[in-house]
Design an enzyme around this catalytic site. Structure first.
Site, PDB file in Angstrom:
ATOM      1  N   LEU A  67      40.307  45.157  36.795  1.00 44.43           N
ATOM      2  CA  LEU A  67      39.003  44.899  35.915  1.00 44.43           C
ATOM      3  C   LEU A  67      37.863  44.588  36.267  1.00 44.43           C
ATOM      4  CD1 LEU A  67      40.737  44.773  32.254  1.00 44.43           C
ATOM      5  CD2 LEU A  67      40.054  46.744  33.467  1.00 44.43           C
ATOM      6  N   GLY A  68      37.868  43.338  37.092  1.00 46.14           N
ATOM      7  CA  GLY A  68      36.730  42.951  37.753  1.00 46.14           C
ATOM      8  C   GLY A  68      37.291  41.412  38.507  1.00 46.14           C
ATOM      9  N   ASP A  81      29.879  28.737  31.509  1.00 47.86           N
ATOM     10  CA  ASP A  81      29.645  29.858  31.937  1.00 47.86           C
ATOM     11  C   ASP A  81      29.282  31.142  31.277  1.00 47.86           C
ATOM     12  OD1 ASP A  81      29.174  31.449  34.321  1.00 47.86           O
ATOM     13  OD2 ASP A  81      31.268  32.177  34.629  1.00 47.86           O
ATOM     14  N   GLY A 123      35.996  37.456  40.045  1.00 50.46           N
ATOM     15  CA  GLY A 123      34.989  36.511  39.706  1.00 50.46           C
ATOM     16  C   GLY A 123      35.315  35.192  40.552  1.00 50.46           C
ATOM     17  N   GLY A 124      34.790  34.041  40.467  1.00 51.94           N
ATOM     18  CA  GLY A 124      34.938  32.876  41.228  1.00 51.94           C
ATOM     19  C   GLY A 124      36.174  32.201  40.692  1.00 51.94           C
ATOM     20  N   GLY A 162      38.944  33.749  39.450  1.00 59.62           N
ATOM     21  CA  GLY A 162      40.229  34.506  39.473  1.00 59.62           C
ATOM     22  C   GLY A 162      39.889  36.131  39.463  1.00 59.62           C
ATOM     23  N   THR A 163      41.012  36.924  39.392  1.00 59.12           N
ATOM     24  CA  THR A 163      40.895  38.349  39.279  1.00 59.12           C
ATOM     25  C   THR A 163      41.625  38.866  37.605  1.00 59.12           C
ATOM     26  OG1 THR A 163      41.287  38.569  41.547  1.00 59.12           O
ATOM     27  CG2 THR A 163      41.474  40.533  40.318  1.00 59.12           C
TER      28      THR A 163
END
Length: 749
Positions: free
Chosen positions: A423-424, A542, A426-427, A429-430
């Site tokens: 789905l996406g 964040d 990022g810094g 994790g996945t």
């Protein structure tokens, strides 16, 4: 009755209808038939469908059969063969004398062909029927004239013999080779004034040999017959194969498996498919391989052999217990039996080897399974699994308690973490989409490795986050600690992120001002809850539109709260590395490396800017002074040019007061000093007040500020013109990185 049946047989015998074929006959988008008559290329019914003008076939489907356009268009065609023959219905020449001698009938006939066509000399016979008849046949062959003839005589019907055409009542003679023109005239030797009822006419015609069998009744029943079938040969052009092959543009044998040959009759050349191929050689890819194995008459494989088709050939293979090449009657010979003892020994050896290999494989799989289980147990302990179990055991069991999933459960749910389920990224994790065994759809976050020194903090946070009960928070359902990287399982939100809606032109139109204000309010309430109402205060760390999810009713769901705590921190780099997303990062954190509740306030202020402007926090494709949305917003606010950067999808007279208040609120959230920013509770109250139509001031808007707000919504001539000012060139950062990239401390202001 007998005569009628004979006439019917005469007409039906030459009508050869092509059997069903598995290859094309005509060019693409061209008719391959006229009624029941097949029209193979090079023949065609239109200019695009025939090879040359002499192969043009006219087809009137109401008056079939078809006819050759260039020739006598009254002569019907009943068959066209790719072997080079056309069967047509040719007129009969007649000479009749009636009983009263008062009138007579005389009909001549003529066949006149053009280039590429000749009268077939093997399939046809020149035939005369009568008891006092002679006929002359003349024409052209090889650019010279020829003449021949035949006579049929008889005295009575008893003289005739069924099926015999040797001069008594019927006479036949062959057609010369290479004939292009035939003229026929029939006459009698006597001038009759009294004739018998069986001898009334003489007939002469060119007829297909297999379509005519003489009968005594022909002396009378041919009077009512006007045409009989005759065979005409056709070819391409008038040159040889060698001449044709030199001219590639006009060469007719275009199929890859075709070949050219010289016909035995007439001029020009013809094409045919090579041996073991069938089809139309005049079409590209027209010749196709024959599967000889489907028809026993086409192959010579032994009855025990296996026939295998190949392109242009076939092979025969004998079974294992037979010897030979598989061809012919003796192609497969049964092998003599081997010594039984040797056979059993070989079987025993083979069985022993198989059992040994099977045992090795089973032992290997068992060792691998044990090693895998040990590795999972190692990761479970390394990631604080026992500590989590102890803490969960100390709490009262409830349906909302965090679940500890096994790694096999989540592998199955994500198709072994296949890329198609991502789905996406990022810094931290996945994120994968997964479907659990109970058919629940979840989002599974594969975090990076947890710092061993922070295991207790990580476990405490998982327990705390799982207890958060807020309708605008993405629920943490559980975790898996059996992998090197912890797996966190969240509820699945199906409408994407706020960022995907704000920065998509089509989706942004759906987000009207009321929806955006609702999303901002719900997000602020969540952050206020995390800061002051949760059992353990939580700093999100964040806050950005990518971490605000929307469900199908556009209700905000805040995700990834506390995620930065899951990231291992090398203490040696603590003073030089920062964590977060540039564009939303608290500038005070860039100097102190300390995140507080006011850091979330700053990030939320940037989110408010994205809601009112539709722009990204950082835009690398904009001028340098517009790259940082926060800096550019403060600039335009100072220049009284706010309307220039508002999202056109929300601008309206009824919205401007609320937009101005939200813009003022965003400005307060963006104060450089954290202590000058409002708390999230104050921000949430202010936004909630806007929705309720009230002004919940938190003592930051004084009389001077009211005037400033009014200046924000100044409209010149109905918002049709705005002033421009000079942009400062030092807005934003010179070097910034995209999502979740750690940067050195000296990378920002």
């Amino acid at each position: 009755m007998q005569a009628s049946i004979l006439v019917m047989i005469i007409f039906t015998l030459p009508t050869l209808v092509l059997s069903s074929q598995n290859f094309p006959l005509s060019k693409e988008n061209c008719d391959d038939s006229c009624g029941d008559i097949r029209i193979p290329f090079p023949f065609g019914t239109t200019k695009e469908c025939y090879l040359a003008i002499q192969f043009w076939v006219t087809c009137n489907r109401t008056t079939t059969p078809p006819k050759l356009f260039w020739w006598n268009t009254t002569i019907p065609i009943i068959d066209i063969s790719l072997e080079g023959q056309i069967t047509l219905l040719q007129r009969i020449a007649k000479d009749c004398y009636h009983l009263n001698a008062s009138s007579s009938l005389s009909i001549d006939t003529r066949i006149e062909l053009t280039t590429s066509f000749t009268v077939n000399y093997t399939a046809n016979r020149f035939t005369i029927v009568g008891c006092d008849a002679y006929a002359l046949v003349s024409g052209n062959r090889l650019d010279r004239t020829f003449m021949t003839g035949c006579t049929a005589m008889c005295s009575s019907r008893d003289d005739l013999t069924e099926g015999s055409c040797a001069g008594v009542g019927c006479c036949q003679t062959p057609i010369p080779q290479n004939v292009t023109t035939v003229g026929i005239r029939v006459n009698s030797y006597s001038n009759y004034t009294d004739v018998s009822d069986f001898n009334t006419c003489g007939y002469a015609f060119v007829v297909k040999d297999s379509a005519f069998n003489f009968s005594k009744d022909n002396l009378t029943n041919l009077l009512d017959v006007t045409r009989l079938p005759a065979v005409i040969d056709w070819a391409i052009g008038n040159g040889t194969c060698e001449q044709a092959e030199r001219n590639a543009d006009s060469y007719a044998c275009v199929s890859a498996n075709s070949q050219c040959y010289k016909p035995t009759n007439g001029y020009g050349y013809r094409c045919r498919c090579k041996d073991r191929f069938e089809g139309n050689p005049y079409l590209p890819k027209g010749c196709r391989d024959i599967n000889e194995c489907l028809n026993e008459s086409l192959h010579n494989c032994n009855k025990h052999a296996l026939c295998t088709n190949e392109i242009g050939n076939y092979t025969c293979t004998c079974p294992d217990n037979y010897d030979g090449d598989g061809m012919g009657v003796d192609g497969c010979r049964e092998k003599p039996p081997k010594d039984t003892k040797i056979t059993f020994v070989l079987i025993g050896i083979a069985s022993g080897i198989i059992c040994l290999l099977l045992g090795i494989i089973l032992l290997y799989l068992d060792l691998k399974r044990r090693s895998h289980n040990k590795m999972k147990q190692k990761f479970f302990l390394q990631n604080g699994g026992n500590m989590l179990r102890e803490k969960l055991a100390m709490r009262e069991a409830s349906p909302d308690m965090v679940t500890i999933f096994s790694s096999s459960e989540l592998q199955k749910a994500t198709n072994n973490f296949h890329d198609s389920m991502i789905l996406g990224r990022g810094g931290f994790g996945t994120v994968y989409k997964g479907v659990l065994a109970d058919r629940r759809t979840v989002a599974i976050k594969r975090s990076i490795r947890v710092d061993p020194t922070q295991i207790e903090q990580f476990i405490n946070e998982v327990v705390v986050l799982s207890q958060i009960n807020h309708r605008n928070v993405v629920t943490l359902l559980g975790c898996c600690l059996e992998t090197d990287a912890p797996l966190l399982v969240y509820e699945f939100i199906n409408n994407g992120t706020l960022s995907s809606h704000l920065h998509n032109e089509a989706k942004a139109r759906i987000l009207d001002w009321n929806t955006r204000l609702k999303i901002a309010t719900e997000t602020a309430e969540v952050l206020s809850y995390l800061h002051s109402s949760a059992s353990t205060p939580i700093i999100h760390r964040d806050v950005k539109p990518d971490n605000i999810l929307l469900d199908h009713t556009f209700t905000a769901k805040v995700s990834d709260f506390g995620a930065s705590r899951l990231v291992p921190v090398d203490l040696a780099q603590l003073s030089t590395m920062v964590q977060g997303t540039f564009g939303y990062l608290d500038p005070e954190y860039m100097q102190t490396n300390q995140l507080t509740e006011k850091s979330d306030v700053y990030s939320f202020g940037v989110v408010l800017l994205e809601l009112v402007t539709g722009r990204r926090a950082l835009s690398f494709d904009r001028p340098i002074e517009e790259k940082s949305l926060a800096n550019y917003f403060l600039y335009v606010l100072k220049q009284d040019l706010l309307l220039e950067i508002l999202d056109e999808n929300i601008v309206g007279l009824e919205n401007m007061e609320q937009i101005s208040v939200v813009s003022k609120l965003a400005k307060e959230c963006l104060n450089v000093r954290g202590e000058d920013r409002p708390s999230m509770k104050e921000v949430a109250m202010e936004l909630e007040g806007l929705i309720l139509g009230e002004r919940h001031s938190w003592a930051r808007i004084n009389v001077h500020d009211e005037e400033e707000v009014e200046s924000l919504i100044r409209i010149d001539d109905g918002m049709s013109h705005f002033g421009n000012g000079d942009m400062s060139s030092n807005v934003g950062y010179d070097s910034i990185s995209r999502d979740h990239i750690p940067l050195p401390m000296n990378g920002g202001r």
